[in-house]
Design a protein around this motif. Structure first.
Motif, PDB file in Angstrom:
ATOM      1  N   VAL A  56      47.189 -17.899  18.757  1.00 52.60           N
ATOM      2  CA  VAL A  56      45.930 -17.841  19.510  1.00 52.60           C
ATOM      3  C   VAL A  56      44.763 -18.154  18.570  1.00 52.60           C
ATOM      4  CG1 VAL A  56      44.410 -16.393  20.917  1.00 52.60           C
ATOM      5  CG2 VAL A  56      46.895 -16.172  21.143  1.00 52.60           C
ATOM      6  N   MET A  57      44.779 -17.579  17.373  1.00 52.96           N
ATOM      7  CA  MET A  57      43.728 -17.882  16.386  1.00 52.96           C
ATOM      8  C   MET A  57      43.725 -19.361  16.033  1.00 52.96           C
ATOM      9  SD  MET A  57      43.623 -14.804  13.591  1.00 52.96           S
ATOM     10  CE  MET A  57      45.328 -15.036  13.074  1.00 52.96           C
ATOM     11  N   ALA A  58      44.912 -19.921  15.851  1.00 51.90           N
ATOM     12  CA  ALA A  58      45.012 -21.334  15.495  1.00 51.90           C
ATOM     13  C   ALA A  58      44.404 -22.214  16.577  1.00 51.90           C
ATOM     14  CB  ALA A  58      46.472 -21.723  15.256  1.00 51.90           C
ATOM     15  N   VAL A  59      44.602 -21.845  17.814  1.00 51.75           N
ATOM     16  CA  VAL A  59      44.131 -22.644  18.939  1.00 51.75           C
ATOM     17  C   VAL A  59      42.651 -22.403  19.213  1.00 51.75           C
ATOM     18  CG1 VAL A  59      44.383 -23.005  21.439  1.00 51.75           C
ATOM     19  CG2 VAL A  59      46.423 -22.778  19.995  1.00 51.75           C
ATOM     20  N   ASP A  60      42.226 -21.154  19.238  1.00 48.72           N
ATOM     21  CA  ASP A  60      40.882 -20.804  19.709  1.00 48.72           C
ATOM     22  C   ASP A  60      39.818 -20.731  18.630  1.00 48.72           C
ATOM     23  OD1 ASP A  60      41.915 -20.670  22.257  1.00 48.72           O
ATOM     24  OD2 ASP A  60      42.120 -18.499  22.253  1.00 48.72           O
ATOM     25  N   GLN A  61      40.211 -20.714  17.383  1.00 38.39           N
ATOM     26  CA  GLN A  61      39.255 -20.611  16.279  1.00 38.39           C
ATOM     27  C   GLN A  61      39.526 -21.742  15.293  1.00 38.39           C
ATOM     28  OE1 GLN A  61      39.991 -15.833  16.427  1.00 38.39           O
ATOM     29  NE2 GLN A  61      39.581 -16.686  14.431  1.00 38.39           N
ATOM     30  N   ASP A  62      38.554 -21.967  14.427  1.00 31.62           N
ATOM     31  CA  ASP A  62      38.718 -22.961  13.373  1.00 31.62           C
ATOM     32  C   ASP A  62      38.870 -22.308  12.012  1.00 31.62           C
ATOM     33  OD1 ASP A  62      38.577 -25.073  15.183  1.00 31.62           O
ATOM     34  OD2 ASP A  62      36.401 -25.212  15.009  1.00 31.62           O
ATOM     35  N   GLU A  63      38.743 -20.975  11.971  1.00 32.31           N
ATOM     36  CA  GLU A  63      38.948 -20.264  10.718  1.00 32.31           C
ATOM     37  C   GLU A  63      39.158 -18.779  10.983  1.00 32.31           C
ATOM     38  OE1 GLU A  63      35.522 -20.781   8.095  1.00 32.31           O
ATOM     39  OE2 GLU A  63      34.976 -18.714   8.449  1.00 32.31           O
ATOM     40  N   LEU A  64      39.717 -18.150   9.979  1.00 31.46           N
ATOM     41  CA  LEU A  64      39.856 -16.698   9.958  1.00 31.46           C
ATOM     42  C   LEU A  64      39.283 -16.241   8.634  1.00 31.46           C
ATOM     43  CD1 LEU A  64      40.948 -13.907  10.826  1.00 31.46           C
ATOM     44  CD2 LEU A  64      43.113 -14.557   9.746  1.00 31.46           C
ATOM     45  N   THR A 121      44.006 -26.015   6.076  1.00 29.59           N
ATOM     46  CA  THR A 121      45.011 -26.791   6.787  1.00 29.59           C
ATOM     47  C   THR A 121      44.416 -27.353   8.077  1.00 29.59           C
ATOM     48  OG1 THR A 121      47.318 -26.714   7.540  1.00 29.59           O
ATOM     49  CG2 THR A 121      46.002 -24.739   7.933  1.00 29.59           C
ATOM     50  N   THR A 122      45.240 -27.562   9.062  1.00 30.72           N
ATOM     51  CA  THR A 122      44.840 -28.025  10.395  1.00 30.72           C
ATOM     52  C   THR A 122      45.337 -27.008  11.420  1.00 30.72           C
ATOM     53  OG1 THR A 122      46.908 -29.226  10.670  1.00 30.72           O
ATOM     54  CG2 THR A 122      45.036 -30.460   9.719  1.00 30.72           C
ATOM     55  N   LYS A 123      44.956 -27.190  12.662  1.00 33.18           N
ATOM     56  CA  LYS A 123      45.491 -26.307  13.705  1.00 33.18           C
ATOM     57  C   LYS A 123      47.020 -26.404  13.735  1.00 33.18           C
ATOM     58  CE  LYS A 123      41.426 -25.994  16.652  1.00 33.18           C
ATOM     59  NZ  LYS A 123      41.208 -24.562  16.610  1.00 33.18           N
ATOM     60  N   TYR A 124      47.549 -27.609  13.599  1.00 33.74           N
ATOM     61  CA  TYR A 124      49.005 -27.768  13.517  1.00 33.74           C
ATOM     62  C   TYR A 124      49.555 -26.981  12.326  1.00 33.74           C
ATOM     63  CZ  TYR A 124      53.562 -29.778  12.565  1.00 33.74           C
ATOM     64  OH  TYR A 124      54.903 -29.926  12.309  1.00 33.74           O
ATOM     65  N   GLY A 125      48.907 -27.110  11.179  1.00 30.22           N
ATOM     66  CA  GLY A 125      49.354 -26.412   9.979  1.00 30.22           C
ATOM     67  C   GLY A 125      49.319 -24.906  10.144  1.00 30.22           C
ATOM     68  N   MET A 126      48.323 -24.407  10.860  1.00 30.35           N
ATOM     69  CA  MET A 126      48.246 -22.956  11.075  1.00 30.35           C
ATOM     70  C   MET A 126      49.341 -22.482  12.024  1.00 30.35           C
ATOM     71  SD  MET A 126      47.107 -20.119  10.290  1.00 30.35           S
ATOM     72  CE  MET A 126      47.311 -18.497  11.016  1.00 30.35           C
ATOM     73  N   VAL A 127      49.651 -23.272  13.041  1.00 29.78           N
ATOM     74  CA  VAL A 127      50.772 -22.921  13.927  1.00 29.78           C
ATOM     75  C   VAL A 127      52.058 -22.867  13.110  1.00 29.78           C
ATOM     76  CG1 VAL A 127      52.207 -23.709  15.863  1.00 29.78           C
ATOM     77  CG2 VAL A 127      49.705 -23.789  16.042  1.00 29.78           C
ATOM     78  N   ARG A 128      52.288 -23.878  12.285  1.00 31.98           N
ATOM     79  CA  ARG A 128      53.493 -23.897  11.437  1.00 31.98           C
ATOM     80  C   ARG A 128      53.475 -22.723  10.459  1.00 31.98           C
ATOM     81  NH1 ARG A 128      57.428 -24.861  12.543  1.00 31.98           N
ATOM     82  NH2 ARG A 128      58.065 -25.047  10.393  1.00 31.98           N
ATOM     83  N   HIS A 129      52.282 -22.373   9.937  1.00 39.10           N
ATOM     84  CA  HIS A 129      52.166 -21.233   9.025  1.00 39.10           C
ATOM     85  C   HIS A 129      52.567 -19.938   9.739  1.00 39.10           C
ATOM     86  CE1 HIS A 129      50.661 -19.025   5.563  1.00 39.10           C
ATOM     87  NE2 HIS A 129      50.016 -18.220   6.394  1.00 39.10           N
ATOM     88  N   ALA A 130      52.156 -19.781  10.985  1.00 35.31           N
ATOM     89  CA  ALA A 130      52.552 -18.597  11.760  1.00 35.31           C
ATOM     90  C   ALA A 130      54.068 -18.554  11.930  1.00 35.31           C
ATOM     91  CB  ALA A 130      51.852 -18.590  13.123  1.00 35.31           C
ATOM     92  N   PHE A 131      54.680 -19.692  12.199  1.00 37.72           N
ATOM     93  CA  PHE A 131      56.139 -19.734  12.328  1.00 37.72           C
ATOM     94  C   PHE A 131      56.798 -19.359  10.997  1.00 37.72           C
ATOM     95  CE2 PHE A 131      56.337 -23.194  15.903  1.00 37.72           C
ATOM     96  CZ  PHE A 131      55.611 -22.372  16.739  1.00 37.72           C
ATOM     97  N   ALA A 132      56.282 -19.920   9.890  1.00 40.25           N
ATOM     98  CA  ALA A 132      56.846 -19.632   8.574  1.00 40.25           C
ATOM     99  C   ALA A 132      56.694 -18.154   8.230  1.00 40.25           C
ATOM    100  CB  ALA A 132      56.180 -20.504   7.511  1.00 40.25           C
ATOM    101  N   GLN A 133      55.556 -17.567   8.573  1.00 47.93           N
ATOM    102  CA  GLN A 133      55.333 -16.146   8.310  1.00 47.93           C
ATOM    103  C   GLN A 133      56.307 -15.284   9.121  1.00 47.93           C
ATOM    104  OE1 GLN A 133      52.943 -14.337   6.172  1.00 47.93           O
ATOM    105  NE2 GLN A 133      53.384 -16.323   5.253  1.00 47.93           N
TER     106      GLN A 133
END
Length: 165
Positions: A56-64, A121-133
């Motif tokens: 959700v953060m990856a999609v709705d935000q550009d940073e954390l 990273t990118t939104k794609y990279g953050m989604v992949r980061h969530a999967f990796a985590q």
């Protein structure tokens, strides 16, 4: 290739594995930790249960920015609560990914703690980061369960417990 469809399939597959592992977390051992520097079983399991909502953060935000928030882990007192948290986290993450236009996948995304950038990273990279985590911390959870002598399920094939080893 429909990359969003592929990501949704991967997310679903990983969720099924993760849910099997979380279902084994014993409530009476929530405060157990294998080492003083390690999280407790409850802290680790809660973290694993919450990670799918990072999409959700990856999609709705550009940073954390960790310094800008006041994150508090969800309060849990039971395994049923843990599984409910995971199911909600997965559903909200899946729904966010499902509504992400593929054209936005290369939008820049940053994870920081104030001025310190942890992930650029990118939104794609953050989604992949969530999967990796998810995979990383689920593996830690498997070690915790093993140390508690709880038979663990296989992830990408049968575990030693399932093989009778």
């Amino acid at each position: 290739m429909d990359i969003i469809k592929e990501l949704l399939t991967e997310m679903e597959d990983e969720a099924a594995i993760t849910r099997k592992m979380l279902a084994l977390v014993p409530e009476d051992r929530f405060d157990w930790s294998p080492h003083p520097k390690s999280m407790t079983l409850k802290q680790l399991a809660t973290h694993v249960a919450e990670i799918p909502s990072w999409v959700v953060m990856a999609v709705d935000q550009d940073e954390l920015d960790f310094n800008a928030g006041s994150y508090q882990p969800a309060p849990l007192s039971s395994n049923a609560g843990l599984l409910t948290l995971f199911d909600k986290s997965y559903e909200t993450g899946r729904a966010a990914l499902d509504r992400l236009p593929a054209t936005m996948l290369d939008t820049p995304w940053i994870m920081r703690g104030g001025e310190v950038v942890y992930l650029n990273t990118t939104k794609y990279g953050m989604v992949r980061h969530a999967f990796a985590q998810t995979i990383h911390h689920r593996a830690q959870l498997g070690v915790f369960l093993r140390l508690l002598d709880i038979p663990i399920p296989g992830s990408y094939g049968p575990s030693a417990d399932e093989m009778g080893g």
